[in-house]
Structures are given as structure tokens and as C-alpha cells.
Design an enzyme around this catalytic site. Structure first.
Site, short mmCIF file in Angstrom:
data_model
loop_
_atom_site.label_atom_id
_atom_site.label_comp_id
_atom_site.label_asym_id
_atom_site.label_seq_id
_atom_site.Cartn_x
_atom_site.Cartn_y
_atom_site.Cartn_z
N LYS A 192 38.82 27.91 43.98
CA LYS A 192 38.51 27.62 45.33
C LYS A 192 38.18 26.13 45.68
CE LYS A 192 35.82 32.02 45.68
NZ LYS A 192 36.67 32.79 46.56
N HIS A 236 27.73 37.87 48.37
CA HIS A 236 29.16 38.57 47.75
C HIS A 236 28.69 39.70 47.04
CE1 HIS A 236 32.95 38.43 45.66
NE2 HIS A 236 33.55 37.74 46.88
N GLN A 280 31.24 29.01 47.47
CA GLN A 280 31.74 28.67 48.70
C GLN A 280 31.24 26.97 49.05
OE1 GLN A 280 34.27 29.57 50.07
NE2 GLN A 280 34.23 31.55 49.17
N ASP A 299 24.57 30.77 43.84
CA ASP A 299 26.18 31.16 43.93
C ASP A 299 26.74 30.18 44.93
OD1 ASP A 299 28.64 31.97 44.50
OD2 ASP A 299 28.18 33.94 45.22
N CYS A 305 34.56 41.47 50.52
CA CYS A 305 33.35 41.71 49.53
C CYS A 305 31.87 41.55 49.73
CB CYS A 305 33.64 40.82 48.25
SG CYS A 305 35.44 41.18 47.54
N1 PMP Z 1 30.48 34.27 45.58
C1 PMP Z 1 31.15 34.09 46.87
C2 PMP Z 1 30.48 33.59 48.00
C3 PMP Z 1 32.39 34.10 47.16
O1 PMP Z 1 33.09 33.61 48.14
C4 PMP Z 1 33.25 34.53 46.12
C5 PMP Z 1 34.88 34.67 46.12
N2 PMP Z 1 35.20 35.23 47.37
C6 PMP Z 1 32.78 34.78 44.72
C7 PMP Z 1 31.56 34.96 44.61
C8 PMP Z 1 33.58 35.58 43.66
O2 PMP Z 1 34.43 34.61 42.96
P1 PMP Z 1 35.46 34.58 42.11
O3 PMP Z 1 36.19 35.95 42.63
O4 PMP Z 1 36.20 33.36 41.86
O5 PMP Z 1 34.64 35.11 40.84
#
Ligand code: PMP
Length: 405
Positions: free
Chosen positions: A224, A121, A201, A198, A363
Site C-alpha cells: 500500500k 478493517h 492506511q 493498524d 472488509c
Molecule cells: N487494515 C486496513 C485499515 C486496511 O486498509 C487493510 C487493507 N485493505 C488491512 C488492514 C489489511 O492489509 P493487508 O491485506 O495488506 O494485510
């Protein structure tokens, strides 16, 4: 799993859109929130709102107690060694920026190398690039195979004597792939290289045992995992956190301040400058209660059933559909494109049929480039989704495919 009992805890699921039952399949972006989390937030504002750590008065002590018991709850949820290793942030993004800036800033210099993967991401790419602009280290990228598995042999080949750090997602927000982070961490550690994971997910779907994984850092977002927005977690090994400089300066993160020099608070407060979202943090513990009461294994088995049922129907009934990601054991995320249709049109028409899915690059533009697409449509499941909803989605998609085809 008693789905009716689960669904009854999520008032938003009763919404109707365009005269139809709403089917919420954008759980990867954010999942919905059970009543107990909403009640905790309301209670935080109507009964216990007082700033944490600053007061001798009862309300402040109650608010502090709620925040610190949430820290304990998170520590237990991921099996960390100590509550001091749990830093509250605004989300995964802030947690990764903190690690990049503070830990990365400490260990990455010119001639050094950082390993990322192509499925990251942007939150696990851009903070490193911001640091790279100051420090000039090299970023190396692990590729994937056609099913969306990381190429672990290629990962191992990327290591050189200059490798200083690895940062990898536990699960991909596009492909659903669950990466073998335990194996990747063990390999990196055998070369003396720490690993950032990270877990945005993974945290809602997989049991996380930080001590078994041996991750140096692990990040996730409350919103999430059935929790409130604006709250995230950075887990860090104590020995790293103790060496790292603060990320932000301000109130609550100091020991003493003078114009001659300032000393910093002990962990975890050194990394929690300013007033935290203590009401959201307390509510996160109720989201963890929901997950544990429902059972992470039961949730995972249920999501797996939704994933395989939906995937088989899509492949059987929608001519020319392309699904991106078929790694064994993937999370219940289906990224796809209809033949000849733009992802945005597909998402717009599904919305008019009451189906909430996400469209775009998610993203993950480097991954889109690797897949040779500009964007995809993504349907993703959570504990409260039903087979009937999965069928409504595939039926609607078949209609959309006819219209756009
Ligand atoms: N890493 C991953 C794998 C994600 O799916 C996301 C959210 N789509 C993020 C980071 C960023 O998370 P947040 O917007 O809650 O900071």
C-alpha cells in the site's frame, strides 16, 4: 511536485483500458510500484538470490545485508528505537494476527476487555474474535459520529478496571478518517493499557513517529506504500516483544532445538520463522526511498488538493450523491453511493470508462452496518494521480449517474 516526473517512474500508468487512458483510483487497496522497486525485485532474483542468515558464502551474505539494511531503513522511517523492534511479516493481516495470538494470548483472559472501533478493517477484528473464542474476554466498540469521527468521549467511557488492550486503525480504509491515535494512546497509557495501531492506511500518507506516538505495536503493508506485495511490518516495543511467546515455530526462530526442549532466537528473529520474503523486504527499502525523495508532506498536500477538488465537483455536479466520511484532515479516500444505483453497477460502468475504483464492503462490514449500507464505491488517490484524472473520474461518474439514474 513534478507529477510528470513521478508518473514516469510507474510504467503501469501508461496502460490503456477499452481504448481509453486508464485512471487508477484503487490506491487504498494497493498502490502502484515505481520502477526502482521492480528493479530491486529483478535484481534480487538475477543477482543476489540466496537464503538469508544461513550461509557463509558471498551471495547469502549479500542477501542478508540487503534484508537487514531494509530493517534499518524501516526503523528510521517510523523513528523506532531499535531495528530489533521491526518484525517482517507477510502484511498488516499477519502482523495483527501475530499480536492478537501472541500478545493478546498472553494478557487477555475471561473477565477482561478489549476495545476496538466500529471502523476497523476485518484484519483488526477477526484475529481478536478467534482469540475470544478460546479466552472468552469481552470486545467493546467505539462508535463514530455522522462525519466519521471517532467519538473520543465514548472511547474514554468504555474503559473499566477490566480493560486490558486497545486496538485501533490510524486511518480508516473507508471513511479516510485519521484517528487521534496519539491522544487515544496517552489516555490508554494513563490507565496502564497498551495500544495496537493498524497503520495500513496511514503509512503511505502520514509521517509516523513511533516514539512520539508511543504506540505499543504498529502494523503496515508494503504494497500500500508503493512497495512489493507479500511484505509487511510489525513494530513492537522491545519489552513486549521480549516477553511474548513466538507466533510460529520453525527454522531461524530458534536458539537450540532438542526433543527435550527448545530455546528461541533473540529479537527480531524469534518472530520470523522460516524463509522470509527477503527479496520483497529489500525492495521495500526502495519504496521508502521513493516516498522520502518525493516528500511525504508534498504527497499529502497533493492528495489533499485532489480530494477537495474531486469532492467539491462530485457534490456540485451529481444530484443525490452520498459521500461517506467528511472528518477534517481525512485521507484522500472518497466512499460514495449514487442515488438509486447499486455500488457494483457503478463500479462496473466506471471500469468500462477506464476508471478503476473498488466496490463492496471493503472488509469493514461492521462499519457498513453502522452506515446503514451494504456496500459503497471507493475512489482513492496516491502521489501519481493528477487533477486531469480526477476530472476524468467525475466526468465519467456523471455519465454513469445518468445511465443508472
Ligand atoms: N487494515 C486496513 C485499515 C486496511 O486498509 C487493510 C487493507 N485493505 C488491512 C488492514 C489489511 O492489509 P493487508 O491485506 O495488506 O494485510
Amino acid at each position: 511536485m513534478d507529477i510528470a516526473a513521478i508518473r514516469s517512474q510507474f510504467p503501469i500508468l501508461n496502460r490503456r483500458l477499452y481504448g481509453r487512458q486508464m485512471v487508477y483510483l484503487d490506491n487504498t487497496a494497493t498502490s502502484q510500484t515505481p520502477q526502482r522497486v521492480v528493479d530491486a525485485i529483478v535484481g534480487g532474483y538475477t543477482r543476489t538470490k540466496a537464503n538469508v542468515h544461513r550461509g557463509v558464502h558471498t551471495l547469502s551474505q549479500e542477501a542478508t545485508e540487503l534484508q537487514e539494511s531494509a530493517r534499518q531503513r524501516v526503523k528510521e522511517y517510523i523513528n523506532a528505537e531499535a531495528a530489533e523492534e521491526i518484525i517482517f511479516t507477510r502484511g498488516t493481516t499477519e502482523a495483527l494476527n501475530l499480536v492478537a495470538s501472541s500478545f493478546g494470548g498472553m494478557i487477555l483472559g475471561r473477565d477482561d476487555e478489549l476495545i476496538l472501533t466500529v471502523m476497523e478493517h476485518h484484519a483488526n477484528i477477526v484475529p481478536w474474535q478467534l482469540l475470544q473464542a478460546q479466552r472468552g474476554f469481552k470486545i467493546k466498540v467505539v462508535p463514530i459520529d455522522s462525519a466519521g469521527n471517532l467519538d473520543i468521549e465514548a472511547y474514554k467511557r468504555l474503559f473499566t478496571p477490566h480493560t486490558r488492550l486497545v486496538s485501533v486503525c490510524h486511518a480508516s480504509n473507508v471513511l479516510g478518517t485519521v484517528n487521534p491515535v496519539g491522544e487515544m494512546i496517552a489516555y490508554a497509557h494513563s490507565a496502564g493499557v497498551p495500544v495496537v495501531v493498524d497503520g495500513a492506511q496511514a503509512a503511505p500518507h502520514l509521517p509516523i513517529d513511533i516514539r512520539a506516538l508511543d504506540a505499543d505495536f504498529y502494523t503496515f503493508s508494503a504494497h500500500k506504500m508503493y512497495g512489493p506485495t507479500g511484505v509487511g511490518v510489525l513494530y513492537g516495543k522491545r519489552r513486549h516483544l521480549e516477553q511474548m511467546p513466538p507466533y510460529q515455530g520453525g527454522g531461524e526462530m530458534i536458539d537450540s532445538v532438542s526433543f527435550e526442549g527448545t530455546t528461541f532466537a533473540s529479537l527480531p528473529y524469534k518472530f520470523e520463522a522460516g524463509t522470509p520474503d527477503f527479496i520483497g523486504i529489500a525492495a521495500l527499502s526502495k519504496a521508502i526511498d521513493f516516498i522520502e525523495e518525493t516528500g511525504l508532506e508534498q504527497i499529502a498536500a497533493h492528495e489533499e488538493e485532489l480530494l477537495s477538488h474531486t469532492t467539491s465537483r462530485m457534490l456540485a455536479e451529481i444530484p443525490g450523491i452520498r459521500i461517506f466520511g467528511s472528518a477534517p484532515g481525512k485521507c484522500a479516500i472518497i466512499s460514495f453511493l449514487l442515488a438509486g444505483a447499486h455500488h457494483y453497477d457503478t463500479g462496473m460502468l466506471l471500469d468500462k470508462l477506464g476508471i478503476e475504483v473498488r466496490t463492496g464492503h471493503h472488509c469493514a462490514q461492521p462499519l457498513m452496518n453502522a452506515l446503514g449500507v451494504e456496500g459503497v464505491v471507493r475512489a482513492s488517490f496516491a502521489a501519481y494521480n493528477t487533477l486531469q484524472e480526477a476530472d476524468l473520474f467525475v466526468d465519467a461518474l456523471a455519465r454513469v449517474a445518468k445511465i443508472l439514474g
